[in-house]
Write a protein that holds these residues in place. Sequence first.
Motif, short mmCIF file in Angstrom:
data_model
loop_
_atom_site.label_atom_id
_atom_site.label_comp_id
_atom_site.label_asym_id
_atom_site.label_seq_id
_atom_site.Cartn_x
_atom_site.Cartn_y
_atom_site.Cartn_z
N ILE A 164 0.83 -1.21 0.00
CA ILE A 164 0.00 0.00 0.00
C ILE A 164 0.87 1.26 0.00
O ILE A 164 0.57 2.22 -0.69
CB ILE A 164 -0.98 -0.02 1.20
N VAL A 165 1.97 1.22 0.75
CA VAL A 165 2.85 2.39 0.78
C VAL A 165 3.48 2.61 -0.59
O VAL A 165 3.54 3.74 -1.10
CB VAL A 165 3.92 2.25 1.88
N VAL A 171 0.92 6.83 -6.64
CA VAL A 171 -0.29 7.60 -6.91
C VAL A 171 -0.06 9.08 -6.64
O VAL A 171 -0.52 9.94 -7.39
CB VAL A 171 -1.47 7.06 -6.08
N THR A 172 0.69 9.37 -5.56
CA THR A 172 0.99 10.77 -5.26
C THR A 172 1.77 11.42 -6.40
O THR A 172 1.53 12.57 -6.77
CB THR A 172 1.78 10.87 -3.94
N ALA A 207 0.72 3.96 -2.84
CA ALA A 207 0.34 5.33 -2.47
C ALA A 207 1.37 6.35 -2.93
O ALA A 207 1.04 7.44 -3.39
CB ALA A 207 0.13 5.44 -0.96
N THR A 208 2.66 5.95 -2.85
CA THR A 208 3.72 6.87 -3.31
C THR A 208 3.58 7.12 -4.81
O THR A 208 3.65 8.27 -5.27
CB THR A 208 5.10 6.25 -3.01
#
Lengths: 220, 191
Positions: free
Chosen positions: A77-78, A84-85, A81-82
């Motif tokens: 997930i991390v 996606v950012t 998420a990175t």
Amino acid sequence: MTNTENLFKGFVKENPLFVSVLGMCPALAVSTSLENALGMGIGVFFVLVLSNLIISLIMSNEKLAKLVKPVRIPVYIVVIATLVTIVEMVMHAFLTPLYNSLGVFIPLIVVNCIILGRAEAFAASNKPLDSVLDGMGMALGFTGALAIIAVFREFLGAGTITIWGSLSLELTGVFDFIGITPIAMFVQPAGAFLSFGLILAAITAIGNKRTEKLAKGAIK
Amino acid sequence: MENIIALAFTAFIAENIILSQFLGICPFLGVSKKRSSALGMGFAVLFVMIISSIVTWVLYKYVLEALDIQYMRTIVFIIVIASLVQMVETFIKKVSPGLYKALGIYLPLITTNCAVLGVAILNISKEHNFGETIVYTTFIGLGFVFVMFIFSMMREKIDKAPVPKAFQGIPIALIVAAILAIIFSRFGGIF
């Protein structure tokens, strides 16, 4: 599995949207125009290919894999998420109109089940190159499916097909010819459910026909 | 006061999270075959949604904005939600085994439920203050429970109906959802 099989299985055979029915939320929300669908597709392509690459690199290293295994979902997930950012910042800077029309669905790529699903089901147990090809195939299959729904909805709902920016096809003449106006419901939320349901039913019907024929031995 | 009522009503019906914002479609289609499981999932989401929206709102205002690192929003929020779900699960297991039995199996699924992260982000992008955040989140969550409940009852009926072969399963569920969405969207003009 060969490289081409890895790449192409996401197109039809294991299409994430039409066969596995994953990633429904963005599919229903951003299919109001072809432009939005393609924009979403680009975002998902970038995130899925890179997350598959990174996760498969982590998991194919024996020492790292042992370390990561008990907490692998948070790690995935991390990573996702990175990525996606990064997509969010790049789109905000260079494609602002698209960023505004996709809105909350860009950060929500994080919880798109296709990406986490591929990480767990494929990238974690396959080589980096295979994982990249798998990611590409799945993302293109997703984009293609999204584009089909978007064209269906935009044509019936507004009579246009927006390809990119000001480049669009005006097809309202078809409606004038029949003597009706475009059915606005199709670009509204209810139309999303209806279009997806109809397209899915059509695909199931084609699939059923094929299995019947296969059973009779007509196609090999 | 009138604003708060309008906000609550819009969140509950007109901008219903499932039928007009398309968040939480996975549980909407996946866990709505039986009334009891639909309600269990609905209340588990409502519960986690309220707690996580409050925590993420406070974090955003007092940590991310104070340090001027708003771009960390997505990463911070998803980590907060994932760990909150874990904590809530452990806490309920210890304190109330009855509640755990009812909600337990749905809790791990909520981490990747886009409704929870979606509402946390919507509260920030709509610039709600603390009170508005609580009202908006509660009524969005109640709207989720409400739609899950009526949809599950409709699906129980559909199961017994003679549906054409190609429409069985998800296609017919989507078409029923379309009819529900038409009804819900018509309430939009009241406020």
